[in-house]
Scaffold this motif. Structure first.
Motif, PDB file in Angstrom:
ATOM      1  N   ARG A   1       0.832  -1.209   0.000  1.00  0.00           N
ATOM      2  CA  ARG A   1       0.000   0.000   0.000  1.00  0.00           C
ATOM      3  C   ARG A   1       0.867   1.259   0.000  1.00  0.00           C
ATOM      4  O   ARG A   1       0.571   2.228  -0.695  1.00  0.00           O
ATOM      5  CB  ARG A   1      -0.947  -0.010   1.200  1.00  0.00           C
ATOM      6  CG  ARG A   1      -2.071  -1.037   1.093  1.00  0.00           C
ATOM      7  CD  ARG A   1      -3.128  -0.829   2.166  1.00  0.00           C
ATOM      8  NE  ARG A   1      -2.626  -1.105   3.503  1.00  0.00           N
ATOM      9  CZ  ARG A   1      -2.744  -2.281   4.116  1.00  0.00           C
ATOM     10  NH1 ARG A   1      -3.340  -3.298   3.500  1.00  0.00           N
ATOM     11  NH2 ARG A   1      -2.290  -2.448   5.340  1.00  0.00           N
TER      12      ARG A   1
ATOM     13  N   LEU B   1      -6.067 -10.056  -2.138  1.00  0.00           N
ATOM     14  CA  LEU B   1      -6.816  -8.882  -2.557  1.00  0.00           C
ATOM     15  C   LEU B   1      -5.969  -7.617  -2.397  1.00  0.00           C
ATOM     16  O   LEU B   1      -5.986  -6.736  -3.271  1.00  0.00           O
ATOM     17  CB  LEU B   1      -8.103  -8.755  -1.742  1.00  0.00           C
ATOM     18  CG  LEU B   1      -8.973  -7.518  -2.018  1.00  0.00           C
ATOM     19  CD1 LEU B   1      -9.342  -7.419  -3.491  1.00  0.00           C
ATOM     20  CD2 LEU B   1     -10.222  -7.546  -1.152  1.00  0.00           C
ATOM     21  N   SER B   2      -5.216  -7.517  -1.304  1.00  0.00           N
ATOM     22  CA  SER B   2      -4.338  -6.358  -1.100  1.00  0.00           C
ATOM     23  C   SER B   2      -3.325  -6.227  -2.232  1.00  0.00           C
ATOM     24  O   SER B   2      -3.076  -5.128  -2.735  1.00  0.00           O
ATOM     25  CB  SER B   2      -3.592  -6.481   0.235  1.00  0.00           C
ATOM     26  OG  SER B   2      -4.466  -6.328   1.317  1.00  0.00           O
TER      27      SER B   2
ATOM     28  N   SER C   1      -3.590  -7.512  -5.308  1.00  0.00           N
ATOM     29  CA  SER C   1      -4.290  -7.166  -6.546  1.00  0.00           C
ATOM     30  C   SER C   1      -4.619  -5.681  -6.592  1.00  0.00           C
ATOM     31  O   SER C   1      -4.456  -5.023  -7.621  1.00  0.00           O
ATOM     32  CB  SER C   1      -5.568  -7.993  -6.694  1.00  0.00           C
ATOM     33  OG  SER C   1      -5.263  -9.348  -6.944  1.00  0.00           O
ATOM     34  N   ARG C   2      -5.080  -5.146  -5.468  1.00  0.00           N
ATOM     35  CA  ARG C   2      -5.402  -3.716  -5.424  1.00  0.00           C
ATOM     36  C   ARG C   2      -4.170  -2.857  -5.672  1.00  0.00           C
ATOM     37  O   ARG C   2      -4.233  -1.828  -6.357  1.00  0.00           O
ATOM     38  CB  ARG C   2      -6.013  -3.368  -4.067  1.00  0.00           C
ATOM     39  CG  ARG C   2      -7.468  -3.789  -3.935  1.00  0.00           C
ATOM     40  CD  ARG C   2      -7.988  -3.516  -2.550  1.00  0.00           C
ATOM     41  NE  ARG C   2      -9.420  -3.745  -2.452  1.00  0.00           N
ATOM     42  CZ  ARG C   2     -10.069  -3.903  -1.306  1.00  0.00           C
ATOM     43  NH1 ARG C   2      -9.401  -3.884  -0.152  1.00  0.00           N
ATOM     44  NH2 ARG C   2     -11.384  -4.086  -1.292  1.00  0.00           N
TER      45      ARG C   2
ATOM     46  N   VAL D   1      -3.373  -3.110  -9.409  1.00  0.00           N
ATOM     47  CA  VAL D   1      -4.360  -2.353 -10.189  1.00  0.00           C
ATOM     48  C   VAL D   1      -4.113  -0.860 -10.052  1.00  0.00           C
ATOM     49  O   VAL D   1      -4.264  -0.104 -11.020  1.00  0.00           O
ATOM     50  CB  VAL D   1      -5.792  -2.730  -9.743  1.00  0.00           C
ATOM     51  CG1 VAL D   1      -6.819  -1.756 -10.304  1.00  0.00           C
ATOM     52  CG2 VAL D   1      -6.125  -4.154 -10.189  1.00  0.00           C
ATOM     53  N   ALA D   2      -3.700  -0.411  -8.867  1.00  0.00           N
ATOM     54  CA  ALA D   2      -3.447   1.014  -8.639  1.00  0.00           C
ATOM     55  C   ALA D   2      -2.303   1.536  -9.515  1.00  0.00           C
ATOM     56  O   ALA D   2      -2.251   2.734  -9.820  1.00  0.00           O
ATOM     57  CB  ALA D   2      -3.135   1.266  -7.171  1.00  0.00           C
TER      58      ALA D   2
ATOM     59  N   THR E   1      -6.360 -10.637 -11.129  1.00  0.00           N
ATOM     60  CA  THR E   1      -5.906  -9.244 -11.086  1.00  0.00           C
ATOM     61  C   THR E   1      -6.152  -8.562 -12.425  1.00  0.00           C
ATOM     62  O   THR E   1      -6.550  -7.385 -12.479  1.00  0.00           O
ATOM     63  CB  THR E   1      -4.414  -9.183 -10.701  1.00  0.00           C
ATOM     64  OG1 THR E   1      -4.216  -9.888  -9.469  1.00  0.00           O
ATOM     65  CG2 THR E   1      -3.946  -7.746 -10.539  1.00  0.00           C
TER      66      THR E   1
ATOM     67  N   LEU F   1      -9.731  -7.561 -12.539  1.00  0.00           N
ATOM     68  CA  LEU F   1      -9.975  -6.366 -11.732  1.00  0.00           C
ATOM     69  C   LEU F   1      -9.429  -5.112 -12.418  1.00  0.00           C
ATOM     70  O   LEU F   1     -10.002  -4.030 -12.290  1.00  0.00           O
ATOM     71  CB  LEU F   1      -9.335  -6.517 -10.351  1.00  0.00           C
ATOM     72  CG  LEU F   1     -10.009  -7.484  -9.386  1.00  0.00           C
ATOM     73  CD1 LEU F   1      -9.237  -7.535  -8.070  1.00  0.00           C
ATOM     74  CD2 LEU F   1     -11.456  -7.089  -9.116  1.00  0.00           C
TER      75      LEU F   1
ATOM     76  N   PRO G   1     -12.737  -2.613 -12.484  1.00  0.00           N
ATOM     77  CA  PRO G   1     -12.456  -2.379 -11.055  1.00  0.00           C
ATOM     78  C   PRO G   1     -13.653  -2.644 -10.143  1.00  0.00           C
ATOM     79  O   PRO G   1     -13.470  -2.867  -8.948  1.00  0.00           O
ATOM     80  CB  PRO G   1     -12.075  -0.896 -11.008  1.00  0.00           C
ATOM     81  CG  PRO G   1     -11.638  -0.565 -12.394  1.00  0.00           C
ATOM     82  CD  PRO G   1     -12.474  -1.415 -13.298  1.00  0.00           C
TER      83      PRO G   1
ATOM     84  N   PHE H   1     -13.638  -9.329  -6.072  1.00  0.00           N
ATOM     85  CA  PHE H   1     -12.435 -10.148  -6.103  1.00  0.00           C
ATOM     86  C   PHE H   1     -12.773 -11.621  -5.941  1.00  0.00           C
ATOM     87  O   PHE H   1     -12.172 -12.476  -6.591  1.00  0.00           O
ATOM     88  CB  PHE H   1     -11.463  -9.704  -5.006  1.00  0.00           C
ATOM     89  CG  PHE H   1     -10.174 -10.482  -5.003  1.00  0.00           C
ATOM     90  CD1 PHE H   1      -9.224 -10.275  -5.982  1.00  0.00           C
ATOM     91  CD2 PHE H   1      -9.914 -11.440  -4.030  1.00  0.00           C
ATOM     92  CE1 PHE H   1      -8.037 -10.992  -5.993  1.00  0.00           C
ATOM     93  CE2 PHE H   1      -8.734 -12.160  -4.027  1.00  0.00           C
ATOM     94  CZ  PHE H   1      -7.797 -11.929  -5.019  1.00  0.00           C
TER      95      PHE H   1
END
Length: 223
Positions: free
Chosen positions: A125, A156-157, A159-160, A163-164, A191, A194, A198, A202
């Motif tokens: 993150r 999921l973290s 993948s996010r 994606v970001a 991923t 997503l 978006p 997930f």
């Protein structure tokens, strides 16, 4: 408020950070953020390393963001390099909230691949917030090595985070879809889904990807 009165209330709040009741610690962290005092930064950072309650940790992070970056940044960077997993995780979380890119050099591949899932998730993150322009492909190349890791929340973290970063992740995800490990292939496919949509859930994306992998497909056929 006189300096003496403020000192007294600050001292009370610092003592309250050690209280056995989470509600008292929460109010103490709120007070220390409401009336910032650079001399309290060390105590706030140290409490982050041992505080068991999520809500209190989040308030501690908020309190730290209220203090001058010149005071918080050096201390947080020391924590990131430390031995305690919770200290590393919470320092990374706080750095992501502060958003000062001078912290970027501290986001090492070792942290991004940390054996502790919470530390790694916090590093992912923080990395996508702090990454300098032009460094995104290199970051994506490290993040993709973590595909297939951990449970749903960890996946999921990741993948996010990927994606970001946007379209720069497409080449590394495509390469990962040919990996020997089925969970890695499924996570890469999910991923990709997503990234294209978006709003897709997930859970649905990963289950669909698992079906594709089980059938020997890549998810890039027609239809």
């Amino acid at each position: 408020m006189t300096a003496t009165t403020q000192d007294t209330s600050t001292e009370r709040a610092l003592r309250a950070l050690q209280d056995g009741r989470s509600s008292v610690r929460l109010r103490a962290a709120l007070a220390l953020g409401t009336t910032p005092d650079p001399q309290c930064v060390g105590a706030l950072v140290e409490r982050c390393a041992i505080e068991p309650e999520f809500l209190v940790r989040d308030m501690l992070t908020w309190a730290l963001t209220r203090h001058p970056v010149s005071t918080t940044l050096p201390r947080l960077l020391r924590e990131v390099r430390g031995e305690r997993a919770q200290a590393r995780s919470q320092a990374l979380h706080t750095l992501s909230k502060i958003g000062d890119r001078r912290a970027w050099p501290a986001i090492t591949p070792a942290l991004l691949c940390d054996a502790d899932d919470e530390v790694a998730r916090s590093a992912w993150r923080a990395a996508v917030v702090l990454v300098p322009e032009g460094e995104e492909p290199a970051l994506a190349a490290v993040l993709v090595t973590q595909l297939g890791r951990g449970g749903r929340e960890t996946q999921l973290s990741l993948s996010r985070a990927l994606v970001a970063l946007g379209e720069v992740v497409v080449p590394v995800l495509l390469a990962a879809e040919s990996a020997a490990d089925p969970p890695v292939r499924a996570h890469a496919l999910a991923t990709q889904r997503l990234l294209r949509d978006p709003d897709a859930g997930f859970e649905f994306a990963i289950e669909e990807a698992k079906r594709v992998v089980a059938l020997g497909g890549s998810g890039h056929g027609g239809g």
